[in-house]
Design a protein around this motif. Structure first.
Motif, PDB file in Angstrom:
ATOM      1  N   THR A  27       0.819  -1.210   0.000  1.00 46.32           N
ATOM      2  CA  THR A  27       0.000   0.000   0.000  1.00 46.32           C
ATOM      3  C   THR A  27       0.852   1.259   0.000  1.00 46.32           C
ATOM      4  O   THR A  27       0.368   2.334  -0.334  1.00 46.32           O
ATOM      5  CB  THR A  27      -0.894   0.057   1.256  1.00 46.32           C
ATOM      6  N   CYS A  84      -5.757  -8.247   1.750  1.00 45.84           N
ATOM      7  CA  CYS A  84      -4.526  -7.979   0.990  1.00 45.84           C
ATOM      8  C   CYS A  84      -3.620  -9.214   1.052  1.00 45.84           C
ATOM      9  O   CYS A  84      -2.483  -9.168   1.526  1.00 45.84           O
ATOM     10  CB  CYS A  84      -3.830  -6.747   1.586  1.00 45.84           C
ATOM     11  N   CYS A 121      -8.493  -6.732  -4.139  1.00 49.11           N
ATOM     12  CA  CYS A 121      -8.607  -5.271  -4.224  1.00 49.11           C
ATOM     13  C   CYS A 121     -10.049  -4.808  -4.396  1.00 49.11           C
ATOM     14  O   CYS A 121     -10.455  -3.795  -3.836  1.00 49.11           O
ATOM     15  CB  CYS A 121      -7.744  -4.743  -5.366  1.00 49.11           C
ATOM     16  N   CYS A 172     -11.783  -4.353  -1.121  1.00 44.13           N
ATOM     17  CA  CYS A 172     -10.941  -3.704  -0.112  1.00 44.13           C
ATOM     18  C   CYS A 172     -11.505  -2.336   0.251  1.00 44.13           C
ATOM     19  O   CYS A 172     -11.766  -1.506  -0.623  1.00 44.13           O
ATOM     20  CB  CYS A 172      -9.519  -3.555  -0.640  1.00 44.13           C
ATOM     21  N   GLU A 220      -9.142   0.582  -0.927  1.00 45.28           N
ATOM     22  CA  GLU A 220      -8.595   0.456  -2.290  1.00 45.28           C
ATOM     23  C   GLU A 220      -8.272   1.814  -2.915  1.00 45.28           C
ATOM     24  O   GLU A 220      -7.232   1.996  -3.548  1.00 45.28           O
ATOM     25  CB  GLU A 220      -9.572  -0.301  -3.193  1.00 45.28           C
ATOM     26  N   LYS A 224      -3.209  -3.323  -8.956  1.00 41.35           N
ATOM     27  CA  LYS A 224      -4.427  -3.751  -8.271  1.00 41.35           C
ATOM     28  C   LYS A 224      -5.174  -4.805  -9.070  1.00 41.35           C
ATOM     29  O   LYS A 224      -5.201  -4.785 -10.285  1.00 41.35           O
ATOM     30  CB  LYS A 224      -5.322  -2.547  -8.000  1.00 41.35           C
ATOM     31  N   GLU A 233      -8.750  -6.557  -9.696  1.00 33.95           N
ATOM     32  CA  GLU A 233     -10.192  -6.357  -9.523  1.00 33.95           C
ATOM     33  C   GLU A 233     -10.899  -7.704  -9.501  1.00 33.95           C
ATOM     34  O   GLU A 233     -11.026  -8.384 -10.523  1.00 33.95           O
ATOM     35  CB  GLU A 233     -10.734  -5.495 -10.678  1.00 33.95           C
TER      36      GLU A 233
END
Length: 211
Positions: free
Chosen positions: A148, A187, A194, A197, A200, A208, A210
């Motif tokens: 992140t 994560c 993601c 999340c 996100e 990322k 999807e």
């Protein structure tokens, strides 16, 4: 990552889980210490299954010491590295009785002097049993903080040091639990979730996924 993003991430994690704690089952600082010691390279689920057999029979340093190494092994043999862990559990119980009156010390140096207890284990015990604002960095937290860009670092020590600097006091006690749970269930290592999340849009991970 800037200060505002970090703060919003912590706020969202707090709002989603206001009272986080470890997934290890324990009823005393001693049980937590032994469970964390057993959890190295093992899942919390496997540790909980083993301690569900062990703690009803022996959940004090004296009681576990009375079981002996072979007795402890019998109860934790489903956990990885159980031979060396049993040895460390017995040595730790002996030291607690001889040096600390059978109590778990609220002192980092004393904790880290116990067999099988390193900085991460000491951090977990100080944080979860005694409410210290320590941050134990495991593989999940290391991954989340680097992926992140919340608190990137080359090793767990660097990540811990950075977290202690950038996490505001109000969030320090709980952030260890938020990040470990986020890394364990959202994560995740191979394919981060993601799409589901809650941070996100704040995360700076460039690849990322999807789903």
């Amino acid at each position: 990552m800037n200060k505002e993003k970090r703060h919003e991430i912590l706020v969202r994690l707090r709002d989603d889980n206001p009272h986080p704690t470890t997934e290890l089952n324990f009823t005393s600082p001693f049980e937590l210490l032994i469970s964390v010691l057993l959890s190295a390279q093992a899942t919390d689920v496997s540790v909980n299954k083993a301690t569900a057999r062990l703690y009803p029979l022996a959940n004090t340093p004296a009681a576990i010491l009375a079981l002996g190494v072979d007795g402890v092994k019998e109860h934790i043999k489903t956990i990885g590295l159980f031979n060396s862990k049993a040895e460390n559990v017995i040595k730790t119980c002996r030291m607690l009785l001889e040096l600390h009156g059978g109590e778990v010390p609220q002192n980092r140096e004393a904790l880290e002097a116990l067999p099988g207890v390193g900085r991460k284990t000491a951090n977990v015990v100080l944080n979860t049993a005694f409410g210290w604002p320590t941050i134990a960095v495991d593989t999940h937290i290391f991954r989340v903080c680097n992926r992140t860009r919340f608190a990137p670092g080359k090793n767990v020590e660097e990540v811990e040091e950075r977290l202690l600097k950038v996490v505001p006091k109000a969030f320090k006690v709980d952030c260890h639990h938020w990040f470990i749970l986020h890394g364990r269930y959202t994560c995740v290592a191979r394919k981060p979730r993601c799409g589901s999340c809650l941070i996100e849009d704040l995360c700076e991970f460039k690849e990322k996924v999807e789903i």
